[in-house]
Design an enzyme around this catalytic site. Structure first.
Site, PDB file in Angstrom:
ATOM      1  N   HIS A   1      33.433  42.461  42.554  1.00 25.09           N
ATOM      2  CA  HIS A   1      34.381  42.521  41.443  1.00 25.09           C
ATOM      3  C   HIS A   1      34.271  43.921  40.837  1.00 25.09           C
ATOM      4  CE1 HIS A   1      35.211  38.155  41.413  1.00 25.09           C
ATOM      5  NE2 HIS A   1      33.994  38.084  41.924  1.00 25.09           N
ATOM      6  N   ASP A  20      28.820  39.399  45.830  1.00 23.97           N
ATOM      7  CA  ASP A  20      29.536  38.849  44.671  1.00 23.97           C
ATOM      8  C   ASP A  20      29.179  39.644  43.412  1.00 23.97           C
ATOM      9  OD1 ASP A  20      31.238  37.369  43.122  1.00 23.97           O
ATOM     10  OD2 ASP A  20      30.207  35.458  43.377  1.00 23.97           O
TER      11      ASP A  20
HETATM   12 ZN   LIG Z   1      33.796  32.908  43.426  1.00 22.84          ZN
HETATM   13 ZN   LIG Z   2      33.295  36.436  43.061  1.00 27.12          ZN
END
Ligand SMILES: [Zn+2]
Ligand SMILES: [Zn+2]
Lengths: 437, 307
Positions: free
Chosen positions: A71, A314
């Site tokens: 992200h 992530d």
């Molecule tokens: Zn996710």
């Molecule tokens: Zn994610």
């Protein structure tokens, strides 16, 4: 520019290579791999031709690592991360490419946002950035984004990550439509009616801490649905951040019967368990949550046997103001780009993964799943290369992160092995080596 | 006679010896509350802040009376969760409070772990007056005190805790406290209100009230939040009361001289039949009295006072 990396151990599972080989890079491409390639301009580094010779003695040269799930927060949440700081963090962590999720503000559900991300990434000139566009408009789970247009704009995949696609028909249509465009769909598999209000894994630990739990079944029931939809539509689906033994079992069984399902997990899920939450450290609040020891072991085994194809961080940067609050109120997520490789190397040191297997999980498979270049050092391919020093001892110091955010639970953790040079398209974009250009 | 930690955050991390010290000290304070002039100068000049993010007239009043009987200055701050919405974080509040230099901060908060966070941020002693579904240590201490006073000991007793175990901080603190003091604990309630893997805490689990109370020395009934019905934790109040309301027939199954306890406020006819709540087995009002004494003891011990 010509670059010659000499005397390194070259590990490239895409060509079944693991041995002492030199690699010559010319015009951003891998030109040649061989033993004892002579320097194009004699013996001196920086000779007249502009060729640079780098001694890789004691180091490992691998295809550039790809983090297929990060992200970057821009546009919209630049106080957490920007595309520039995210790319700096990526190359410092050994990644030559990242795929960034669509849950920005505005959401990456249209051409202009995709183009904006690509323009910002190009201006930064560090890691390659593959924008992931949303499956549905504004992540609302109702109307499909314009997949075709987004693909043409440069989107690499589709995902509503951060939110599940709860409507089964919407997910079915997304899988079918993306499949016809040969584009991957990355599923954030979570049944929000089962996870609602939860802030950690539902277990004895949540019971003891009095925190609301997220059951393993919240993840598993949705993975089961996604697998069944992929099977029924003969499309493929990629499952993001797998955390439970039950999820692993579902994916393993599906693969055995020929369903085109792939999966990733993140380093924190094979490094930590929910036991770590005992002091209510909000840096440990992630979604899906840290699970039990049995789950962690199942994830490790699935990485070893290939049931889980890829390691993705992530990377979820959050400012202090999002984390220095009561556990219930804290944002989900931890940064990962600068610790992912170090944590995954621990599996190599433990003998769970071989080094070539690590390269498969962090480079070869991510490239294949995203259908992007990379994951190989075959002559003619882009010279995206990561150089590893497997014996470098270091300690996580969030203060020195390139990422704009510091939300890591791994502060002060000792690590062995890190990326010391990152090369993208033949350009050195990160280096810790003294003799590097 | 001092406590090792600067804070009282839970029974989980409170050693048995310290629990005993607190109970002994509390007993010595019971006498103060029965005097005509219910005030001793012990904490004169000390400041205690009651920081309540969640309304609780009972607990707040109990702490306030405890502080006043020891001659401390007590200040009540009701910080509704709306202040969070307004942007003032717990950290902001903590820094402000610390700057005012109180001696003890008592905190009640709807988020589990909030007192732990506060305790890490301030020099002052922090007392957890209930955090989310985590712990309510002063309630457990007053319950232990009440049981010890009535039964002479806690060791070897059988105790049933009944109701919404999943959402109850009273249940958690009492499970820790009773087990540390040598009691056997059974929890009972609808399966929907049993937290995951609760057996791992060393308790017996029952869904039948009859089974749970058979042969026990103490029955602790928990308060049911009526809005749980909307969340499908039980189908109706009627059905809940039919199966989990403590009545005469349950007392007949229990051991002789069984104690009936409740942290209050009671939903009469839902958790306990009125005649039981007001009957001879009930020690509910003693609990309230002992609550003041336990809180006096904690304030006294944490401020390092000498008798
Ligand atoms: Zn996710
Ligand atoms: Zn994610």
């Amino acid at each position: 520019m010509t670059l010659l990396l000499k005397n390194g151990r070259l590990v490239d599972p895409s060509q079944d290579i693991d041995g002492p080989l030199d690699i010559l890079i010319r015009n951003g491409k891998v030109a040649r791999i061989a033993r004892n390639i002579p320097s194009p301009a004699g013996k001196n580094r920086k000779a007249d031709s502009g060729a640079t010779v780098l001694d890789m003695k004691g180091l490992v040269v691998v295809p550039g690592l790809i983090d297929m799930h990060v992200h970057l927060r821009e546009p919209g949440f630049e106080y957490k991360e920007t595309i520039a700081t995210g790319c700096e963090a990526a190359v410092a962590g050994g990644f030559t490419a990242v795929a960034c999720m669509a849950n920005t503000d505005p959401v990456n559900d249209n051409r202009s946002v995709t183009e904006f991300i690509l323009r910002k990434a190009a201006a930064c000139g560090k890691a390659r950035v593959y924008p992931v566009a949303s499956i549905t408009r504004n992540l609302e789970g109702k109307i499909l984004s314009e997949f075709w247009d987004l693909k043409e704009a440069g989107a690499a995949a589709f995902s509503d990550d951060g939110r599940p696609v709860t409507n089964g028909t919407v997910m079915r249509r997304a899988l079918e439509y993306a499949h016809s465009l040969d584009m991957p769909v990355l599923s954030h598999s979570e049944d929000p009616t089962l996870s609602a209000g939860g802030v950690m894994n539902e277990s004895l630990v949540s019971t003891e801490l009095g925190l609301r739990g997220i059951p393993a079944a919240a993840e598993e029931t949705m993975i089961a649905r996604d697998i069944l939809l992929a099977e029924y539509t003969r499309a493929s689906v990629h499952i993001c951040h797998v955390t439970t033994a039950g999820s692993v079992r579902l994916i393993r069984e599906a693969k055995a019967r020929g369903v085109t399902v792939t999966a990733e997990t993140a380093p924190h899920y094979f490094t930590l368990t929910d036991e770590a939450l005992k002091d209510y450290d909000t840096n440990l609040k992630v979604n899906p949550p840290l699970r039990s020891t049995a789950d962690m072991e199942a994830v490790r085994e699935a990485l070893r046997d290939g049931t889980i194809d890829a390691v993705a961080s992530d990377h979820a940067p959050h400012a202090l103001t999002d984390k220095a609050v009561e556990f219930d109120l804290a944002a989900f997520g931890m940064v990962g780009l600068e610790t992912s490789l170090g944590l995954t190397l621990k599996l190599v040191h433990k003998g769970i993964l071989s080094l070539p297997e690590l390269v498969v999980r962090m480079s070869v498979r991510p490239a294949q799943i995203l259908r992007v270049p990379g994951g190989t050092l075959k002559p003619g391919s882009d010279a995206d290369i990561t150089v590893l020093d497997l014996n470098r001892f270091w300690t996580v110091d969030s203060g020195s992160f390139r990422s704009r955010s510091r939300n890591t639970p791994f502060q002060d953790m000792p690590m062995k092995g890190r990326a010391v040079m990152t090369i993208v398209g033949g350009q050195v974009v990160y280096r810790e080596l003294e003799n590097a250009p | 006679m001092i406590l090792q930690k600067k804070d009282i955050l839970g029974i989980k991390d409170l050693p048995v010896e310290e629990i005993a010290i607190i109970l002994d000290t509390a007993e010595s304070f019971v006498e103060v509350s029965s005097r005509e002039i219910k005030k001793v100068p012990t904490l004169r000049g000390k400041t205690i802040i009651n920081l309540f993010y969640e309304a609780s007239t009972r607990t707040r009043t109990s702490f306030e009376i405890a502080g006043k009987r020891l001659s401390a200055d007590t200040i009540n701050i009701s910080a509704s969760t709306s202040s969070v919405v307004k942007g003032e974080t717990l950290i902001d509040t903590a820094k402000n409070l610390e700057a005012m230099n109180p001696d003890v901060i008592v905190i009640r908060h709807s988020a589990s772990g909030a007192p732990h966070m506060l305790a890490r941020m301030v020099r002052q002693s922090v007392i957890n007056a209930g955090d989310g579904s985590n712990e309510h240590p002063t309630q457990a201490l007053l319950d232990l005190m009440t049981i010890r006073a009535k039964k002479g000991t806690i060791t070897g007793l059988k105790v049933a805790i009944v109701g919404d175990i999943a959402h109850s901080r009273v249940a958690r603190s009492n499970i820790y406290g009773l087990q540390k003091m040598g009691a056997q604990v059974t929890v009972a309630g609808p399966a929907t209100m049993m937290p995951r893997d609760i057996e791992g805490m060393g308790v017996e689990v029952r869904t039948s009230l009859e089974e749970a109370v058979s042969g026990v020395d103490v029955i602790m009934m928990l308060r049911i939040q009526l809005e749980r019905q909307q969340q499908n934790f039980f189908p109706s109040l009627r059905e809940y009361a039919q199966h989990y309301c403590l009545s005469r027939r349950h007392l007949d199954l229990a051991g002789p001289d069984v104690l009936v306890m409740h942290p209050g406020p009671i939903n009469r006819g839902v958790e306990i039949a009125p005649e039981i709540a007001d009957g001879p087995s009930s020690v509910i009002l003693e609990q309230v009295t002992n609550g003041v004494a336990v809180r006096m003891a904690l304030l006294y011990l944490l401020t390092g006072g000498k008798q």
